[in-house]
Design a protein around this motif. Structure first.
Motif, PDB file in Angstrom:
ATOM      1  N   LEU A  68     -16.536  10.560 -39.676  1.00 53.65           N
ATOM      2  CA  LEU A  68     -17.153  10.789 -38.361  1.00 53.65           C
ATOM      3  C   LEU A  68     -17.988   9.588 -37.907  1.00 53.65           C
ATOM      4  O   LEU A  68     -18.752   9.683 -36.950  1.00 53.65           O
ATOM      5  CB  LEU A  68     -18.024  12.042 -38.402  1.00 53.65           C
ATOM      6  CG  LEU A  68     -17.274  13.346 -38.653  1.00 53.65           C
ATOM      7  CD1 LEU A  68     -18.231  14.530 -38.638  1.00 53.65           C
ATOM      8  CD2 LEU A  68     -16.176  13.539 -37.614  1.00 53.65           C
ATOM      9  N   VAL A  69     -17.850   8.467 -38.608  1.00 52.24           N
ATOM     10  CA  VAL A  69     -18.603   7.253 -38.247  1.00 52.24           C
ATOM     11  C   VAL A  69     -17.654   6.273 -37.557  1.00 52.24           C
ATOM     12  O   VAL A  69     -16.529   6.060 -38.011  1.00 52.24           O
ATOM     13  CB  VAL A  69     -19.216   6.608 -39.512  1.00 52.24           C
ATOM     14  CG1 VAL A  69     -19.989   5.340 -39.144  1.00 52.24           C
ATOM     15  CG2 VAL A  69     -20.142   7.601 -40.229  1.00 52.24           C
ATOM     16  N   GLN A  70     -18.117   5.724 -36.456  1.00 50.99           N
ATOM     17  CA  GLN A  70     -17.362   4.689 -35.745  1.00 50.99           C
ATOM     18  C   GLN A  70     -18.151   3.393 -35.884  1.00 50.99           C
ATOM     19  O   GLN A  70     -19.337   3.345 -35.559  1.00 50.99           O
ATOM     20  CB  GLN A  70     -17.228   5.043 -34.252  1.00 50.99           C
ATOM     21  CG  GLN A  70     -16.501   6.353 -33.976  1.00 50.99           C
ATOM     22  CD  GLN A  70     -14.987   6.222 -34.067  1.00 50.99           C
ATOM     23  OE1 GLN A  70     -14.441   5.146 -33.853  1.00 50.99           O
ATOM     24  NE2 GLN A  70     -14.323   7.317 -34.405  1.00 50.99           N
ATOM     25  N   ILE A  71     -17.480   2.352 -36.369  1.00 47.66           N
ATOM     26  CA  ILE A  71     -18.171   1.091 -36.679  1.00 47.66           C
ATOM     27  C   ILE A  71     -17.841   0.015 -35.642  1.00 47.66           C
ATOM     28  O   ILE A  71     -16.669  -0.212 -35.320  1.00 47.66           O
ATOM     29  CB  ILE A  71     -17.724   0.558 -38.064  1.00 47.66           C
ATOM     30  CG1 ILE A  71     -17.950   1.608 -39.149  1.00 47.66           C
ATOM     31  CG2 ILE A  71     -18.400  -0.776 -38.380  1.00 47.66           C
ATOM     32  CD1 ILE A  71     -19.240   1.550 -39.864  1.00 47.66           C
ATOM     33  N   PHE A  72     -18.909  -0.626 -35.168  1.00 47.41           N
ATOM     34  CA  PHE A  72     -18.793  -1.725 -34.195  1.00 47.41           C
ATOM     35  C   PHE A  72     -19.597  -2.914 -34.736  1.00 47.41           C
ATOM     36  O   PHE A  72     -20.287  -2.799 -35.743  1.00 47.41           O
ATOM     37  CB  PHE A  72     -19.372  -1.297 -32.837  1.00 47.41           C
ATOM     38  CG  PHE A  72     -18.662  -0.123 -32.215  1.00 47.41           C
ATOM     39  CD1 PHE A  72     -17.716  -0.305 -31.217  1.00 47.41           C
ATOM     40  CD2 PHE A  72     -18.942   1.186 -32.628  1.00 47.41           C
ATOM     41  CE1 PHE A  72     -17.062   0.778 -30.644  1.00 47.41           C
ATOM     42  CE2 PHE A  72     -18.291   2.274 -32.055  1.00 47.41           C
ATOM     43  CZ  PHE A  72     -17.346   2.067 -31.057  1.00 47.41           C
ATOM     44  N   TRP A  73     -19.539  -4.035 -34.003  1.00 49.26           N
ATOM     45  CA  TRP A  73     -20.334  -5.211 -34.381  1.00 49.26           C
ATOM     46  C   TRP A  73     -21.158  -5.685 -33.188  1.00 49.26           C
ATOM     47  O   TRP A  73     -20.721  -5.579 -32.037  1.00 49.26           O
ATOM     48  CB  TRP A  73     -19.424  -6.360 -34.834  1.00 49.26           C
ATOM     49  CG  TRP A  73     -19.055  -6.231 -36.277  1.00 49.26           C
ATOM     50  CD1 TRP A  73     -19.639  -6.873 -37.339  1.00 49.26           C
ATOM     51  CD2 TRP A  73     -18.048  -5.373 -36.848  1.00 49.26           C
ATOM     52  NE1 TRP A  73     -19.058  -6.469 -38.512  1.00 49.26           N
ATOM     53  CE2 TRP A  73     -18.085  -5.537 -38.244  1.00 49.26           C
ATOM     54  CE3 TRP A  73     -17.133  -4.461 -36.317  1.00 49.26           C
ATOM     55  CZ2 TRP A  73     -17.242  -4.848 -39.103  1.00 49.26           C
ATOM     56  CZ3 TRP A  73     -16.300  -3.765 -37.175  1.00 49.26           C
ATOM     57  CH2 TRP A  73     -16.354  -3.965 -38.548  1.00 49.26           C
ATOM     58  N   GLY A  74     -22.339  -6.225 -33.491  1.00 49.64           N
ATOM     59  CA  GLY A  74     -23.195  -6.764 -32.438  1.00 49.64           C
ATOM     60  C   GLY A  74     -22.734  -8.130 -31.981  1.00 49.64           C
ATOM     61  O   GLY A  74     -22.979  -8.519 -30.836  1.00 49.64           O
ATOM     62  N   ASP A  75     -22.088  -8.853 -32.868  1.00 42.31           N
ATOM     63  CA  ASP A  75     -21.577 -10.173 -32.497  1.00 42.31           C
ATOM     64  C   ASP A  75     -20.531 -10.625 -33.507  1.00 42.31           C
ATOM     65  O   ASP A  75     -20.391 -10.048 -34.585  1.00 42.31           O
ATOM     66  CB  ASP A  75     -22.699 -11.207 -32.366  1.00 42.31           C
ATOM     67  CG  ASP A  75     -23.308 -11.592 -33.710  1.00 42.31           C
ATOM     68  OD1 ASP A  75     -23.413 -10.726 -34.594  1.00 42.31           O
ATOM     69  OD2 ASP A  75     -23.675 -12.770 -33.867  1.00 42.31           O
ATOM     70  N   GLU A  76     -19.813 -11.665 -33.095  1.00 40.80           N
ATOM     71  CA  GLU A  76     -18.772 -12.222 -33.972  1.00 40.80           C
ATOM     72  C   GLU A  76     -18.570 -13.692 -33.628  1.00 40.80           C
ATOM     73  O   GLU A  76     -18.748 -14.096 -32.476  1.00 40.80           O
ATOM     74  CB  GLU A  76     -17.460 -11.439 -33.764  1.00 40.80           C
ATOM     75  CG  GLU A  76     -16.309 -11.839 -34.675  1.00 40.80           C
ATOM     76  CD  GLU A  76     -16.637 -11.706 -36.165  1.00 40.80           C
ATOM     77  OE1 GLU A  76     -17.270 -12.641 -36.716  1.00 40.80           O
ATOM     78  OE2 GLU A  76     -16.269 -10.687 -36.755  1.00 40.80           O
ATOM     79  N   ARG A  77     -18.214 -14.452 -34.629  1.00 38.11           N
ATOM     80  CA  ARG A  77     -17.802 -15.838 -34.383  1.00 38.11           C
ATOM     81  C   ARG A  77     -16.317 -15.837 -33.993  1.00 38.11           C
ATOM     82  O   ARG A  77     -15.569 -14.971 -34.478  1.00 38.11           O
ATOM     83  CB  ARG A  77     -18.025 -16.680 -35.636  1.00 38.11           C
ATOM     84  CG  ARG A  77     -19.503 -16.887 -35.930  1.00 38.11           C
ATOM     85  CD  ARG A  77     -19.767 -17.473 -37.298  1.00 38.11           C
ATOM     86  NE  ARG A  77     -21.206 -17.513 -37.545  1.00 38.11           N
ATOM     87  CZ  ARG A  77     -21.946 -16.445 -37.888  1.00 38.11           C
ATOM     88  NH1 ARG A  77     -21.376 -15.268 -38.032  1.00 38.11           N
ATOM     89  NH2 ARG A  77     -23.257 -16.572 -38.065  1.00 38.11           N
ATOM     90  N   CYS A  78     -15.929 -16.776 -33.138  1.00 37.28           N
ATOM     91  CA  CYS A  78     -14.521 -16.829 -32.728  1.00 37.28           C
ATOM     92  C   CYS A  78     -13.699 -17.512 -33.814  1.00 37.28           C
ATOM     93  O   CYS A  78     -13.307 -18.683 -33.692  1.00 37.28           O
ATOM     94  CB  CYS A  78     -14.378 -17.477 -31.360  1.00 37.28           C
ATOM     95  SG  CYS A  78     -14.964 -16.364 -30.079  1.00 37.28           S
ATOM     96  N   VAL A  79     -13.489 -16.761 -34.865  1.00 36.85           N
ATOM     97  CA  VAL A  79     -12.668 -17.187 -36.003  1.00 36.85           C
ATOM     98  C   VAL A  79     -11.796 -15.982 -36.372  1.00 36.85           C
ATOM     99  O   VAL A  79     -12.140 -14.846 -36.042  1.00 36.85           O
ATOM    100  CB  VAL A  79     -13.547 -17.595 -37.214  1.00 36.85           C
ATOM    101  CG1 VAL A  79     -14.382 -18.826 -36.905  1.00 36.85           C
ATOM    102  CG2 VAL A  79     -14.442 -16.440 -37.668  1.00 36.85           C
ATOM    103  N   PRO A  80     -10.683 -16.234 -37.063  1.00 33.13           N
ATOM    104  CA  PRO A  80      -9.838 -15.097 -37.471  1.00 33.13           C
ATOM    105  C   PRO A  80     -10.571 -14.204 -38.470  1.00 33.13           C
ATOM    106  O   PRO A  80     -11.520 -14.649 -39.119  1.00 33.13           O
ATOM    107  CB  PRO A  80      -8.623 -15.773 -38.128  1.00 33.13           C
ATOM    108  CG  PRO A  80      -8.709 -17.216 -37.788  1.00 33.13           C
ATOM    109  CD  PRO A  80     -10.121 -17.534 -37.452  1.00 33.13           C
TER     110      PRO A  80
END
Ligand code: 6PG
Length: 253
Positions: A68-80
């Protein structure tokens, strides 16, 4: 409801990690009891690693209803996603591969795209998952249950850096940024914007290490002149909690 700020100081990084994991579990239980699912935003950086490790232990695996947990990110580097600098990769290795979470609950930022494409794609997927149709002003913004953030040495948080145009973004939910911080290589990033961060039900900052002491003291004091990004990353109608270790708290009175 006004923003409620709180500060807790722990002996070292390990105790801090335990406390942070306890906060995540409590927030998950609360959100799941009230509505489904628990929408959690992870941060990058090195500080969350120890908390991820705690969350991967059997006790926590049982405490949290991961499907029941949905995981997101606050930021990311533009890398694969397999790149050593990928925030997704860090979370995958330290947390996600150790917990029973369905792959469909993991909503990474596609760092392999251009920053603009990745930001637009992320906003589109967030809108679908929250079942929201933002107007031209970005309203209604999504309200995450919990956004975890870190504090950079220059006062940045997520990928919102001092002086960046991204700080003025009022309508987009996510935006591309280019951050030049020698000796780090110039790398494009994608970040959630302030309106989305400020809409959260709860924000928890995790800060550890003596190299953060002066900046933490500055961030937790009233801004003199232009506020630092971390000073702007406060919920307008939610809870704000700072979890810090003793070394990072050394500059606080
Ligand atoms: C990143 C983060 C960044 C980080 C801070 C703190 O991906 O690097 O988005 O905002 O949280 O720089 O990093 P540390 O935890 O390594 O101190």
């Amino acid at each position: 409801m006004a923003t409620k700020a709180d500060l807790q100081i722990f002996e070292d990084r390990q105790v801090l990690a335990q406390a942070a994991a306890g906060q995540v579990a409590a927030a998950a239980r609360k959100a799941i009891a009230q509505h489904q699912p628990f929408r959690l935003v992870l941060s990058g950086g090195s500080t969350p690693r120890a908390m991820h490790h705690v969350l991967s232990q059997p006790d926590y695996v049982e405490q949290i209803d991961w499907p029941l947990v949905q995981i997101f990110w606050g930021d990311e580097r533009c890398v694969p996603p397999e790149h050593p600098d990928s925030n997704y990769r860090m979370a995958e290795e330290t947390l996600l591969q150790h917990i029973p979470i369905p792959a469909g609950n993991i909503h990474r930022i596609y760092g392999e795209l251009s920053p603009q494409q990745a930001a637009a794609d992320y906003q589109r997927r967030m809108a679908e998952l929250f079942n929201l149709r933002p107007d031209e002003s970005g309203i209604p913004f999504p309200r995450f249950d919990l956004i975890l953030l870190g504090l950079g040495p220059d006062g940045h948080t997520a990928s919102l850096f001092p002086g960046s145009d991204a700080l003025a973004e009022k309508h987009l939910w996510a935006t591309g940024v280019t951050h030049d911080q020698p000796p780090e290589p110039l790398v494009a990033r994608v970040t959630l914007t302030l309106p989305v961060i400020q809409a959260a039900h709860q924000i928890i900052f995790l800060v550890a290490g003596g190299d953060k002491a002066n900046r933490l003291a500055e961030v937790l004091s009233p801004a003199v002149g232009e506020p630092l990004p971390a000073q702007l990353a406060t919920p307008s109608n939610g809870k704000l909690l700072w979890l810090v270790d003793r070394a990072a708290a050394a500059g606080l009175r």
